[in-house]
Design an enzyme around this catalytic site. Structure first.
Site, PDB file in Angstrom:
ATOM      1  N   GLU A   1      10.211   3.669  -9.040  1.00  0.00           N
ATOM      2  CA  GLU A   1      11.557   3.579  -9.620  1.00  0.00           C
ATOM      3  C   GLU A   1      12.648   2.910  -8.338  1.00  0.00           C
ATOM      4  O   GLU A   1      12.252   2.790  -7.240  1.00  0.00           O
ATOM      5  CB  GLU A   1      12.243   5.006  -9.685  1.00  0.00           C
ATOM      6  CG  GLU A   1      11.204   5.535 -10.763  1.00  0.00           C
ATOM      7  CD  GLU A   1      11.772   7.049 -11.167  1.00  0.00           C
ATOM      8  OE1 GLU A   1      12.774   7.422 -10.605  1.00  0.00           O
ATOM      9  OE2 GLU A   1      11.300   7.672 -12.057  1.00  0.00           O
TER      10      GLU A   1
ATOM     11  N   ALA B   1      12.733   5.324  -5.778  1.00  0.00           N
ATOM     12  CA  ALA B   1      11.253   6.207  -5.551  1.00  0.00           C
ATOM     13  C   ALA B   1      10.284   5.246  -5.424  1.00  0.00           C
ATOM     14  O   ALA B   1       9.611   5.096  -6.423  1.00  0.00           O
ATOM     15  CB  ALA B   1      11.233   7.204  -6.636  1.00  0.00           C
TER      16      ALA B   1
ATOM     17  N   ARG C   1      -6.636   2.192  -1.953  1.00  0.00           N
ATOM     18  CA  ARG C   1      -6.167   1.253  -1.291  1.00  0.00           C
ATOM     19  C   ARG C   1      -7.153   0.274  -0.752  1.00  0.00           C
ATOM     20  O   ARG C   1      -6.821  -1.036  -0.505  1.00  0.00           O
ATOM     21  CB  ARG C   1      -5.487   1.869  -0.077  1.00  0.00           C
ATOM     22  CG  ARG C   1      -4.215   2.328  -0.523  1.00  0.00           C
ATOM     23  CD  ARG C   1      -3.483   3.208   0.699  1.00  0.00           C
ATOM     24  NE  ARG C   1      -2.045   3.714   0.281  1.00  0.00           N
ATOM     25  CZ  ARG C   1      -1.686   4.546   0.548  1.00  0.00           C
ATOM     26  NH1 ARG C   1      -2.187   5.659   1.616  1.00  0.00           N
ATOM     27  NH2 ARG C   1      -0.292   5.232   0.305  1.00  0.00           N
TER      28      ARG C   1
ATOM     29  N   ILE D   1      -2.020 -25.245  10.799  1.00  0.00           N
ATOM     30  CA  ILE D   1      -2.928 -26.386  10.914  1.00  0.00           C
ATOM     31  C   ILE D   1      -2.572 -27.445  10.129  1.00  0.00           C
ATOM     32  O   ILE D   1      -3.012 -28.631  10.504  1.00  0.00           O
ATOM     33  CB  ILE D   1      -4.283 -25.587  10.611  1.00  0.00           C
ATOM     34  CG1 ILE D   1      -4.590 -24.576  11.768  1.00  0.00           C
ATOM     35  CG2 ILE D   1      -5.323 -26.585  10.423  1.00  0.00           C
ATOM     36  CD1 ILE D   1      -5.866 -23.872  11.509  1.00  0.00           C
TER      37      ILE D   1
ATOM     38  N   GLU E   1       1.672  -0.967  -3.244  1.00  0.00           N
ATOM     39  CA  GLU E   1       0.668   0.075  -3.092  1.00  0.00           C
ATOM     40  C   GLU E   1       0.655   0.724  -1.437  1.00  0.00           C
ATOM     41  O   GLU E   1      -0.244   1.076  -0.868  1.00  0.00           O
ATOM     42  CB  GLU E   1      -0.898  -0.514  -2.926  1.00  0.00           C
ATOM     43  CG  GLU E   1      -2.153   0.409  -3.284  1.00  0.00           C
ATOM     44  CD  GLU E   1      -2.054   1.246  -4.521  1.00  0.00           C
ATOM     45  OE1 GLU E   1      -2.650   2.136  -4.690  1.00  0.00           O
ATOM     46  OE2 GLU E   1      -1.498   0.673  -5.472  1.00  0.00           O
TER      47      GLU E   1
ATOM     48  N   THR F   1       3.720   0.310   1.798  1.00  0.00           N
ATOM     49  CA  THR F   1       3.911  -0.644   2.928  1.00  0.00           C
ATOM     50  C   THR F   1       3.236  -0.484   4.338  1.00  0.00           C
ATOM     51  O   THR F   1       2.337   0.633   4.385  1.00  0.00           O
ATOM     52  CB  THR F   1       5.268  -0.630   3.233  1.00  0.00           C
ATOM     53  OG1 THR F   1       5.652   0.742   4.121  1.00  0.00           O
ATOM     54  CG2 THR F   1       6.471  -0.842   2.064  1.00  0.00           C
TER      55      THR F   1
END
Length: 408
Positions: A131, A134, A267, A362, A388, A390
């Site tokens: 949210e 949240a 995770r 590179i 998922e 920080t």
């Protein structure tokens, strides 16, 4: 218990090669177009459905792989193809897992098939939890579900954000507060069927990366769903809330720790996504360094470039091993006593950002243009340290797990 091994078995190798072929032949050629369009790649999803990749059966087979490596292997290969398109392919799985984990057999049989549709009419689903106020702090959730006993309906009001497939989904799974005094233990999940009045898409986010994945707000304005749409059913919810109230009285911190442990198990899959993106960027950089000549020789002959590639490969392999360890532990019921799930996600996501940035360096000026894919990969990689949980939240979980402090 499956023995831990560093070697994929023949069946796993076959699946890996099949996924790699789809990623190389279908996902990659379409990646730049759908990144520019910032739209859901429906034709790619349909192609995946035709051969069985976009289906509950496929992900269930990988999930129940006794070695634990089925899901991380699949995530790595698909996200090696392109993170945005891959997220469109796996995003429905978030909602499906929510139903599989909490729903009754009847609910699973009714709603999960509707999430995927069929190859001729593919559908997507959305899992709506975050949210505006949240995100990491799930206890601050405000979306409320109130039971109307007279009509055996739940009335849901609130706003969800960062919802993958939000608003375009056939089926939405919405997490809402049913008992505000219990914090995260006072939440329940609800199915919102297709066409339910009161549910609408809010803002569609124009994102830095993963642009082929639809992300939007979901507005719930007096959304009424039948009592049968409460995942698990009313009786099970009442029993769970009663237990939670007793546990809060006995020691609320233990309740919160148990809730955090649930997130820990998911995770490693995000870590595998990050490994796939990092590996893709590394391979582009390695190939470029071997063919690009400056001062009469390939730039890989320069120690500065060669050492950078060595570090990139080392970090990718280390990230994969952390993901595999956590995945093996999860499937074999090994407790994450050192937050190994968060470790894998933290290291892999930070690795993806470093490796994709190194790939741009590179390639030099070419790496900064859209003529080469590494700039898109770098944009995509930024999300892994955010969603998922920080990187800061991962470090908090790890530190407090090690110290024995409560995870609030």
């Amino acid at each position: 218990m499956a023995e831990f091994t560093m070697e994929l078995n023949d069946e796993q190798k076959e699946v890996r090669d099949w996924l790699h072929g789809f990623a190389a032949d279908v996902i990659r050629p379409a990646a730049a177009e759908w990144d520019e369009r910032e739209e859901t790649p429906w034709p790619v999803i349909q192609e995946a459905a035709k051969i069985g990749i976009y289906s509950l059966d496929f992900y269930a087979q990988q999930y129940f792989d006794p070695t634990g490596l089925g899901i991380p292997m699949a995530m790595e290969e698909l996200f090696w193809g392109d993170a945005g398109i891959a997220l469109s392919l796996v995003g429905t799985g978030l909602a499906a897992v929510g139903v599989l984990a909490n729903g009754t057999e009847e609910q699973i049989g009714t709603w999960v098939p509707q999430m995927y549709g069929d190859p001729n009419d593919v559908k997507v689903a959305a899992f709506c939890s975050s949210e505006p106020d949240a995100g990491s702090d799930v206890a601050s959730m405000r979306t409320r579900a109130v039971y109307d006993e007279a009509r055996d309906e739940w009335v849901i009001n609130g706003t969800k954000t960062w919802a993958t497939n939000g608003g375009i989904a056939s089926v939405h799974v919405v997490v809402a507060v049913v008992d505000p005094e219990l914090g995260s233990k006072g939440h329940a999940s609800f199915i919102v069927p297709p066409g339910t009045p009161g549910l609408a898409q809010g803002q569609k986010f124009k994102k830095h990366g993963i642009r082929a994945s639809h992300t939007a707000e979901v507005i719930l304005d007096h959304v009424r769903v039948p009592g049968s749409c409460l995942l698990g059913g009313k009786e099970k919810l009442d029993e769970r809330l009663a237990r939670a109230r007793e546990k809060v009285k006995a020691g609320g911190e233990r309740v919160r720790n148990a809730a955090m442990a649930t997130f820990e198990a998911s995770r490693p899959a995000v870590g595998a996504m990050a490994v796939g993106t990092a590996r893709a960027a590394y391979e582009v950089a390695l190939d470029y360094a071997g063919t690009r000549e400056q001062f009469g020789r390939p730039i890989i002959d320069n120690q500065g470039v060669a050492f950078q590639l060595a570090d990139m490969r080392t970090q990718i392999d280390a990230a994969r091993l952390l993901v595999w360890r956590a995945s093996w532990m999860a499937v074999n019921g090994k407790p994450f006593t050192a937050a190994e799930g968060s470790m894998s996600k933290l290291f892999a996501s930070e690795t993806a950002k470093k490796v994709t940035a190194g790939a741009i360096q590179i390639l030099g000026g070419n790496g900064y243009t859209r003529e080469y894919p590494v700039e898109r990969m770098h944009r995509d990689a930024a999300i892994y340290t955010i969603f998922e949980g920080t990187s800061e939240i991962q470090r908090l979980v790890i530190a407090r797990t090690l110290s024995g402090m409560p995870i609030r």
